[in-house]
Design a protein around this motif. Structure first.
Motif, short mmCIF file in Angstrom:
data_model
loop_
_atom_site.label_atom_id
_atom_site.label_comp_id
_atom_site.label_asym_id
_atom_site.label_seq_id
_atom_site.Cartn_x
_atom_site.Cartn_y
_atom_site.Cartn_z
N LEU A 158 0.29 -0.82 -0.07
CA LEU A 158 -0.12 -0.51 0.27
C LEU A 158 0.59 1.03 0.12
O LEU A 158 0.94 1.92 1.11
N VAL A 159 0.89 1.66 -0.98
CA VAL A 159 2.06 2.48 -0.99
C VAL A 159 1.99 3.63 -2.80
O VAL A 159 0.97 2.85 -3.19
N ASN A 160 2.82 4.85 -2.64
CA ASN A 160 2.04 5.48 -3.93
C ASN A 160 2.57 5.25 -5.09
O ASN A 160 4.19 4.96 -4.42
N VAL A 161 2.51 6.15 -6.39
CA VAL A 161 3.21 5.38 -6.99
C VAL A 161 4.20 5.87 -6.88
O VAL A 161 4.93 7.01 -6.42
N SER A 162 6.15 5.70 -7.52
CA SER A 162 7.21 6.48 -7.55
C SER A 162 7.73 7.35 -8.78
O SER A 162 7.46 5.92 -9.04
N SER A 163 8.48 7.95 -9.18
CA SER A 163 9.39 8.25 -9.87
C SER A 163 10.47 8.04 -10.00
O SER A 163 11.44 8.64 -10.48
N ALA A 164 11.15 7.52 -8.63
CA ALA A 164 12.48 6.69 -8.67
C ALA A 164 13.20 6.16 -10.03
O ALA A 164 14.24 6.35 -10.86
N LYS A 165 12.76 5.26 -10.79
CA LYS A 165 12.51 4.55 -12.02
C LYS A 165 12.87 4.98 -12.51
O LYS A 165 14.38 5.31 -13.21
N ASP A 166 12.02 6.34 -13.10
CA ASP A 166 12.33 7.34 -13.72
C ASP A 166 13.03 8.66 -13.81
O ASP A 166 13.37 8.76 -15.16
N GLN A 167 13.38 8.60 -13.03
CA GLN A 167 14.76 9.67 -12.62
C GLN A 167 15.56 9.06 -12.77
O GLN A 167 16.45 9.50 -14.54
N THR A 168 16.11 7.58 -12.19
CA THR A 168 16.92 6.91 -13.54
C THR A 168 17.11 6.79 -14.39
O THR A 168 18.46 6.96 -15.04
N ALA A 169 16.58 6.57 -14.92
CA ALA A 169 16.34 6.77 -16.40
C ALA A 169 16.44 7.46 -17.41
O ALA A 169 17.40 7.25 -18.75
N LEU A 170 15.39 8.82 -17.07
CA LEU A 170 16.85 10.51 -17.91
C LEU A 170 17.82 10.15 -17.26
O LEU A 170 17.82 10.81 -18.25
N VAL A 171 17.83 10.12 -16.40
CA VAL A 171 19.51 11.12 -15.86
C VAL A 171 20.39 9.93 -16.82
O VAL A 171 21.42 10.83 -17.55
N ASN A 172 20.31 8.70 -17.31
CA ASN A 172 21.08 8.02 -17.61
C ASN A 172 20.73 8.04 -19.49
O ASN A 172 21.42 8.16 -19.87
N ALA A 173 19.52 8.09 -19.75
CA ALA A 173 19.11 8.18 -20.75
C ALA A 173 20.05 9.64 -21.62
O ALA A 173 20.61 9.57 -22.32
N HIS A 174 20.30 10.87 -20.90
CA HIS A 174 20.62 12.33 -20.83
C HIS A 174 22.12 11.73 -21.26
O HIS A 174 22.40 12.46 -21.73
N ALA A 175 23.07 11.12 -20.11
CA ALA A 175 24.04 11.35 -20.27
C ALA A 175 24.64 10.37 -21.31
O ALA A 175 25.43 10.84 -22.26
N ALA A 176 24.05 9.42 -22.08
CA ALA A 176 24.05 9.13 -23.24
C ALA A 176 23.18 9.09 -24.58
O ALA A 176 23.60 8.86 -25.76
N GLU A 214 -6.60 5.07 -6.94
CA GLU A 214 -6.91 5.71 -5.49
C GLU A 214 -6.01 7.48 -6.24
O GLU A 214 -6.50 7.63 -7.69
N LEU A 215 -4.68 7.52 -6.18
CA LEU A 215 -4.91 9.44 -6.83
C LEU A 215 -3.52 8.90 -7.35
O LEU A 215 -2.79 9.99 -7.91
N ASN A 216 -3.57 7.88 -8.30
CA ASN A 216 -2.15 7.93 -9.09
C ASN A 216 -2.11 8.68 -9.83
O ASN A 216 -0.82 9.30 -10.39
N LEU A 217 -3.26 8.94 -10.53
CA LEU A 217 -3.02 9.82 -11.64
C LEU A 217 -2.15 11.21 -11.57
O LEU A 217 -1.66 12.00 -12.01
N PRO A 218 -3.08 12.03 -10.56
CA PRO A 218 -2.63 13.19 -9.72
C PRO A 218 -1.51 13.11 -9.38
O PRO A 218 -0.35 14.24 -10.01
N LEU A 219 -1.39 12.30 -8.77
CA LEU A 219 0.25 12.23 -8.20
C LEU A 219 1.02 12.20 -9.24
O LEU A 219 2.23 12.75 -9.89
N ARG A 220 0.86 10.96 -10.37
CA ARG A 220 1.97 11.03 -11.57
C ARG A 220 1.94 12.53 -12.63
O ARG A 220 2.87 12.89 -13.00
N ILE A 221 1.18 13.48 -12.70
CA ILE A 221 1.50 14.72 -12.99
C ILE A 221 2.64 15.51 -12.44
O ILE A 221 3.36 15.99 -12.92
N GLY A 222 2.30 15.29 -10.76
CA GLY A 222 3.41 16.35 -10.56
C GLY A 222 4.66 15.86 -10.46
O GLY A 222 5.77 16.38 -10.77
#
Length: 450
Positions: free
Chosen positions: A203-221, A248-256
């Protein structure tokens, strides 16, 4: 009850936006994943295209699982005709969980990649996939297989696709630096799985940790990252496809999270996938005519009013917004609330499939997203559940989100001005019940606050 203000919702991500500013003006495309299915006629294709264009969506990512059957090729042609007539774009996202190798879909890609309605980036036809990162097609590695069977095969015809696949299945936890070292064939990547919490996460809210990792490494490459945005994932088809990944609030949390990270592209999951319950557009009856299990939990569950929340976000994202406070409505207000008409404690004794895995991660809530203009002041949300007022919530300018525990019976949300007048309201289309002898349905009803 829980209430998120536009500033607090992305407090942990606030410092990240500065890392990803200065995005190329040719980027920031927003797409919607579109499951290609049977269509009743050109009017359905036109309706989908026009509805998406009104939201400022740039293109449909056409998920293709069948490249030769007439129902599929006819639907694809109808969509390209509708897109060309309405100044809209499309590109292919070939489903490699079904298709065996690139040579299977290359004729279809070649047929349409030069079409005026085909989406191009940097002058190159955009191409994506669902899965395929673990497939080598007989070559020494997946990268070698994709290079020879896709890039080299198309180069022989003078075609150089801008290849941004979803390779979540490649075998790693996320798109790290090693991924980009091992997959130089890609021009970027998209993730499907990061759009919701995993069932195993609890029971946790969505995280953007994987997206942060992917974005940083994609740009580095020197690559791009396409970030997924979705509402919920609920499937209830057979014993192997029966799960709930938190809405639940996945959609607006993801927008943020999108606004804080500023990815190069965004893909909304999905326009019309009734099977996974995250559709925001029409689910045409012809597409699921042969799927009574899907009809049982999607028919009568309209999600169109998630568009009211998404459309202002798309415009704000393209204009450089980095916080929820900058997502404002086109008029006096815009909003929706959504809820599950069945409590999570239901026994569902008459449903042979039983409760979905992950049911314990669901919460019995009224979920609200309300957009207010920058000049808004003193506006409150009055929430009714089971026929009585259960909460009165303050608001701020921008995109507000809140949850309130739900009771059985009818549901209603009112938007109340500072002087006490009701500016807008929405009432439930289906009462909440504690149990059922029918389908154990964890799909959402989405209600317009108008």
């Amino acid at each position: 009850m829980r209430f998120w203000s536009p500033t607090s919702a992305v407090a942990l991500l606030g410092t990240l936006s500065s890392l990803f500013r200065g995005v190329d003006a040719d980027l920031k495309g927003v797409f919607a994943h579109y499951l290609v299915g049977s269509m009743g006629g050109s009017d359905e294709a036109v309706k989908d295209v026009q509805d998406a264009k009104k939201m400022s969506i740039d293109a449909f990512a056409l998920n293709v699982q069948d490249v030769s059957s007439s129902w599929a090729t006819n639907a694809i042609q109808l969509l390209f005709d509708a897109a060309a007539a309405n100044d809209f774009k499309l590109f292919f996202s070939f489903d490699m969980s079904v298709l065996d190798q690139p040579s299977t879909f290359l004729p279809l890609f070649k047929q349409y990649q030069g079409n005026s309605a085909y989406y191009r980036h940097e002058g190159r036809p955009f191409l994506s996939t669902f899965d395929g990162g673990s497939k080598s097609f007989g070559a020494s590695s997946p990268n070698a297989g994709w290079q020879s069977q896709l890039k080299d095969a198309l180069a022989a015809d003078g075609i150089n696709p801008f290849f941004v696949p979803d390779f979540d299945d490649y075998g790693g936890a996320t798109y790290d630096a090693n991924f980009f070292n091992n997959y130089p064939v890609v021009d970027g990547v998209m993730s499907w799985e990061s759009a919701w919490p995993e069932v195993s996460e609890g029971l946790v809210n969505v995280s953007s940790a994987k997206d942060q990792t992917a974005l940083v490494n994609a740009h580095a490459a020197g690559k791009v990252y396409m970030m997924p945005l979705s509402s919920v994932q609920f499937k209830h088809i057979d014993p192997g496809q029966n799960w709930y990944r938190r809405g639940e609030l996945n959609l607006p949390l993801r927008i943020g999270q999108v606004l804080a990270l500023q990815p190069d592209f965004v893909e909304i999951i999905t326009w019309n996938d009734a099977g996974e319950s995250h559709y925001i557009g029409n689910c045409w009856p012809e597409a699921i005519a042969g799927a009574p299990a899907i009809q049982a939990y999607s028919n009568g569950y309209d999600h169109m009013h998630w568009q009211d929340v998404l459309a202002p976000f798309i415009v704000a994202y393209k204009n450089g917004a980095t916080s929820l406070a900058q997502v404002t409505p086109f008029g006096a207000f815009a909003g929706a609330f959504w809820y599950r008409p069945l409590l999570k404690s239901a026994s569902c004794s008459g449903d042979g499939l039983g409760k979905p895995s992950g049911w314990e991660n669901a919460e019995d809530l009224i979920n609200i997203a309300m957009l207010l203009p920058a000049t808004s002041s003193g506006v409150t949300l009055r929430v009714y559940s089971g026929g009585s007022v259960v909460a009165t919530l303050p608001t701020n300018p921008g995109l507000n989100m809140a949850t309130v525990p739900i009771k059985t019976g009818p549901q209603r949300v009112e938007l109340v001005a500072a002087d006490g007048t009701i500016m807008g309201a929405g009432s439930s289309t289906q009462d909440v019940v504690a149990d059922t002898s029918g389908v154990c349905n964890f799909n959402y009803q989405v209600v317009h606050i108008a």
